[in-house]
Design a protein around this motif. Structure first.
Motif, PDB file in Angstrom:
ATOM      1  N   ALA A   1      41.507  78.017  73.824  1.00 19.11           N
ATOM      2  CA  ALA A   1      42.106  79.018  73.958  1.00 19.11           C
ATOM      3  C   ALA A   1      42.425  80.019  72.852  1.00 19.11           C
ATOM      4  N   LYS A   2      42.956  79.361  71.682  1.00 22.00           N
ATOM      5  CA  LYS A   2      43.415  80.015  70.832  1.00 22.00           C
ATOM      6  C   LYS A   2      42.349  80.582  70.119  1.00 22.00           C
TER       7      LYS A   2
ATOM      8  N   MET B   1      30.628  77.692  75.758  1.00 19.80           N
ATOM      9  CA  MET B   1      30.469  76.467  76.708  1.00 19.80           C
ATOM     10  C   MET B   1      32.103  75.970  77.050  1.00 19.80           C
ATOM     11  N   ASP B   2      32.239  76.064  78.250  1.00 14.60           N
ATOM     12  CA  ASP B   2      33.403  75.533  78.608  1.00 14.60           C
ATOM     13  C   ASP B   2      33.850  74.161  78.367  1.00 14.60           C
ATOM     14  N   VAL B   3      35.227  73.941  78.070  1.00 14.69           N
ATOM     15  CA  VAL B   3      35.373  72.460  77.646  1.00 14.69           C
ATOM     16  C   VAL B   3      35.217  71.603  78.962  1.00 14.69           C
TER      17      VAL B   3
ATOM     18  N   GLY C   1      34.400  71.948  73.941  1.00 20.98           N
ATOM     19  CA  GLY C   1      34.016  73.126  74.263  1.00 20.98           C
ATOM     20  C   GLY C   1      33.278  73.936  73.112  1.00 20.98           C
ATOM     21  N   GLY C   2      32.578  75.263  73.389  1.00 23.59           N
ATOM     22  CA  GLY C   2      31.806  75.815  72.250  1.00 23.59           C
ATOM     23  C   GLY C   2      32.336  77.182  72.261  1.00 23.59           C
ATOM     24  N   VAL C   3      32.440  77.838  70.884  1.00 24.28           N
ATOM     25  CA  VAL C   3      32.642  79.128  70.753  1.00 24.28           C
ATOM     26  C   VAL C   3      31.824  79.792  69.631  1.00 24.28           C
ATOM     27  N   ARG C   4      31.424  80.970  69.659  1.00 26.65           N
ATOM     28  CA  ARG C   4      30.755  81.728  68.618  1.00 26.65           C
ATOM     29  C   ARG C   4      31.709  82.734  68.033  1.00 26.65           C
ATOM     30  N   ASP C   5      31.956  82.441  66.599  1.00 24.29           N
ATOM     31  CA  ASP C   5      33.067  83.187  65.886  1.00 24.29           C
ATOM     32  C   ASP C   5      32.291  84.545  65.712  1.00 24.29           C
ATOM     33  N   PRO C   6      33.334  85.598  65.193  1.00 21.06           N
ATOM     34  CA  PRO C   6      32.884  86.985  64.955  1.00 21.06           C
ATOM     35  C   PRO C   6      31.694  87.135  63.814  1.00 21.06           C
TER      36      PRO C   6
ATOM     37  N   SER D   1      36.205  69.761  69.418  1.00 25.93           N
ATOM     38  CA  SER D   1      36.174  68.808  70.102  1.00 25.93           C
ATOM     39  C   SER D   1      37.366  67.759  69.683  1.00 25.93           C
ATOM     40  N   GLN D   2      37.802  67.062  71.062  1.00 25.61           N
ATOM     41  CA  GLN D   2      38.821  66.150  71.134  1.00 25.61           C
ATOM     42  C   GLN D   2      38.278  65.080  71.063  1.00 25.61           C
ATOM     43  N   ARG D   3      38.397  63.907  70.631  1.00 23.65           N
ATOM     44  CA  ARG D   3      37.869  62.617  70.815  1.00 23.65           C
ATOM     45  C   ARG D   3      39.030  61.831  71.558  1.00 23.65           C
ATOM     46  N   LEU D   4      38.288  61.312  72.669  1.00 23.84           N
ATOM     47  CA  LEU D   4      39.132  60.708  73.594  1.00 23.84           C
ATOM     48  C   LEU D   4      39.281  59.028  73.543  1.00 23.84           C
ATOM     49  N   THR D   5      38.338  58.527  72.626  1.00 25.50           N
ATOM     50  CA  THR D   5      38.454  57.007  72.453  1.00 25.50           C
ATOM     51  C   THR D   5      38.336  56.694  70.830  1.00 25.50           C
TER      52      THR D   5
END
Length: 130
Positions: free
Chosen positions: A85-86, A96-98, A108-113, A121-125
């Motif tokens: 979101a930030k 790509m949605d989270v 999730g994925g973003v393309r920067d300017p 990516s948030q590691r869950l394990t």
């Protein structure tokens, strides 16, 4: 071998059109912190070091000799939803949605300017990837 503190043996180095604006984007989108800078005689960024917690990358103004580069970066964050979101609020385009991935990351994925892709990516394990 001497590697400066905060740098990896391999350190991403991005050439960007509008490097000054790109540095400001990385600060706003990903909480990067500028730790060093040198400028060319014309005032443009020759080299700017940005730290992302424990990792440093370098940015330079693109030129005819060193045109703008594109790359993909995998950025570990504490909260993927919040970080995405930030990044979008700072001007990134969501590509790509989270979601929870089968390899243990929430990503999730973003393309920067500047055209670079950031996999947020948030590691869950604590388990290794493979």
């Amino acid at each position: 071998m001497n590697v400066p503190e905060g740098f990896g043996v391999v350190t991403p180095y991005i050439f960007a059109d509008g490097a000054e604006e790109y540095v400001r984007f990385l600060e706003a989108a990903f909480d990067a912190h500028e730790v060093g800078r040198s400028t060319a005689p014309n005032g443009r960024i020759a080299n700017c070091q940005l730290q992302f917690q424990v990792t440093t990358i370098m940015i330079s103004e693109a030129s005819e000799q060193f045109p703008a580069t594109r790359a993909a970066h995998y950025l570990y964050v504490a909260d993927a939803d919040e970080a995405m979101a930030k990044a979008v609020q700072a001007g990134a385009e969501k590509i790509m949605d989270v979601g929870d991935m089968p390899y243990g990351d929430r990503q999730g994925g973003v393309r920067d300017p500047a055209g670079n892709i950031w996999w947020v990516s948030q590691r869950l394990t604590d388990e290794p990837y493979f």
